[in-house]
Design a protein around this motif. Structure first.
Motif, PDB file in Angstrom:
ATOM      1  N   TYR A 143       0.850  -1.179   0.000  1.00 32.06           N
ATOM      2  CA  TYR A 143       0.000   0.000   0.000  1.00 32.06           C
ATOM      3  C   TYR A 143       0.889   1.233   0.000  1.00 32.06           C
ATOM      4  O   TYR A 143       2.080   1.165   0.292  1.00 32.06           O
ATOM      5  N   SER A 144       0.297   2.352  -0.322  1.00 31.21           N
ATOM      6  CA  SER A 144       1.072   3.594  -0.330  1.00 31.21           C
ATOM      7  C   SER A 144       1.232   4.068   1.106  1.00 31.21           C
ATOM      8  O   SER A 144       0.432   3.798   1.971  1.00 31.21           O
ATOM      9  N   SER A 145       2.291   4.749   1.354  1.00 32.49           N
ATOM     10  CA  SER A 145       2.657   5.134   2.709  1.00 32.49           C
ATOM     11  C   SER A 145       1.641   6.086   3.316  1.00 32.49           C
ATOM     12  O   SER A 145       1.037   6.889   2.620  1.00 32.49           O
ATOM     13  N   SER A 146       1.439   5.961   4.587  1.00 33.52           N
ATOM     14  CA  SER A 146       0.524   6.841   5.293  1.00 33.52           C
ATOM     15  C   SER A 146       0.889   6.822   6.767  1.00 33.52           C
ATOM     16  O   SER A 146       1.513   5.889   7.242  1.00 33.52           O
ATOM     17  N   VAL A 147       0.474   7.843   7.461  1.00 33.86           N
ATOM     18  CA  VAL A 147       0.738   7.886   8.900  1.00 33.86           C
ATOM     19  C   VAL A 147       0.054   6.717   9.590  1.00 33.86           C
ATOM     20  O   VAL A 147       0.635   6.023  10.398  1.00 33.86           O
ATOM     21  N   SER A 148      -1.190   6.493   9.247  1.00 31.64           N
ATOM     22  CA  SER A 148      -1.901   5.358   9.820  1.00 31.64           C
ATOM     23  C   SER A 148      -2.851   4.805   8.770  1.00 31.64           C
ATOM     24  O   SER A 148      -3.325   5.533   7.899  1.00 31.64           O
ATOM     25  N   VAL A 149      -3.109   3.525   8.856  1.00 38.23           N
ATOM     26  CA  VAL A 149      -3.842   2.859   7.786  1.00 38.23           C
ATOM     27  C   VAL A 149      -4.618   1.674   8.338  1.00 38.23           C
ATOM     28  O   VAL A 149      -4.213   1.046   9.320  1.00 38.23           O
ATOM     29  N   ASP A 194      -7.022   5.114   4.586  1.00 34.17           N
ATOM     30  CA  ASP A 194      -6.496   5.994   5.611  1.00 34.17           C
ATOM     31  C   ASP A 194      -7.502   6.026   6.746  1.00 34.17           C
ATOM     32  O   ASP A 194      -8.699   6.017   6.507  1.00 34.17           O
ATOM     33  N   THR A 195      -7.017   6.054   7.950  1.00 32.65           N
ATOM     34  CA  THR A 195      -7.943   6.012   9.083  1.00 32.65           C
ATOM     35  C   THR A 195      -8.851   7.232   9.115  1.00 32.65           C
ATOM     36  O   THR A 195      -9.930   7.201   9.650  1.00 32.65           O
ATOM     37  N   GLY A 196      -8.380   8.328   8.512  1.00 32.49           N
ATOM     38  CA  GLY A 196      -9.228   9.515   8.509  1.00 32.49           C
ATOM     39  C   GLY A 196     -10.159   9.591   7.325  1.00 32.49           C
ATOM     40  O   GLY A 196     -10.949  10.506   7.208  1.00 32.49           O
TER      41      GLY A 196
END
Lengths: 113, 113
Positions: free
Chosen positions: A25-31, A95-97
């Motif tokens: 997956y593409s990078s993210s702060v939280s997923v 993304d969690t958001g």
């Protein structure tokens, strides 16, 4: 928004052999991360999900997946496959958001006798 | 068991027709989704609904609209069908607080001629 890559469109394997289906997956702060299975002529079933906590997630039918943040991967594994595991497997992330899931293009697992 | 029922498994329509795809779930879920599934592209979100009369666009809403007059029913409408809307359509639902679909219908394979 997330992007999800399933590098293998098809994975042939012999019955009782181990299997790994890859997902990045593409990078993210939280997923949030998910694996779904689709048997022929059916809708999708949720196999397992990672929301937080332990990086090793166990699902139904003996499958498990490991969340690896440094490699942005969530590979699906099973130590010994059965003919009945023949299906298409989809990895998905959000993304969690953000509410919506992004799906990968799918991997067709073909278990041969 | 949760049941998500799509009214038709196969549907054939003509270009320019108004097409209705119906979906009903029996577990009082707040959130419902419409996806289309195309080979090599995975699933793409068209619309989702988080309550009666509430809806949000997904990634590919163009050419589609939705209706949710009752909690258990979520309809997808193709206002003027075109050949590029030939696809497999999947409805899904999940309990409130979760925006990642847990239960899918078996799909409607729609052909636009």
């Amino acid at each position: 928004a997330q992007s999800v890559t399933q590098l293998d469109s098809q994975v042939p394997v012999f019955e009782e052999a181990p299997v790994e289906l890859r997902c990045n997956y593409s990078s993210s702060v939280s997923v949030y991360l998910f694996w779904y299975v689709q048997y022929p002529n059916q809708g999708l079933q949720l196999l397992l999900k990672y929301l937080s906590g332990s990086t090793l997630v166990k699902g139904i039918n003996g499958f498990e997946a490991e969340f690896n943040k440094s490699q942005t991967s969530f590979h699906l594994r099973k130590p010994s496959v059965h003919i009945s595991d023949t299906a298409e497997y989809f990895c998905a992330a959000s993304d969690t958001g953000r509410r919506a899931l992004t799906f990968g293009s799918g991997t067709r697992l073909q278990v041969q006798p | 068991d949760v049941k998500v029922t799509q009214s038709s498994r196969y549907l054939v329509k003509r270009t320019g027709e108004k097409v209705f795809l119906e979906c009903v779930q029996d577990m009082d879920h707040e959130n419902m989704f419409w996806y289309r599934q195309d080979p090599g592209l995975g699933l793409r979100l068209i619309y989702f609904s988080y309550d009666v009369k509430m809806k949000e666009k997904g990634d590919i809403p163009e050419g589609y609209s939705v209706s949710r007059e009752k909690k258990e029913r979520f309809s997808l409408i193709l206002e003027s069908a075109s050949t590029n809307q030939t696809s497999m359509y999947l409805c899904a639902s999940t309990p409130g607080g979760g925006f990642q679909p847990q239960h899918f219908g078996d799909g409607t394979r729609l052909s636009i001629l």
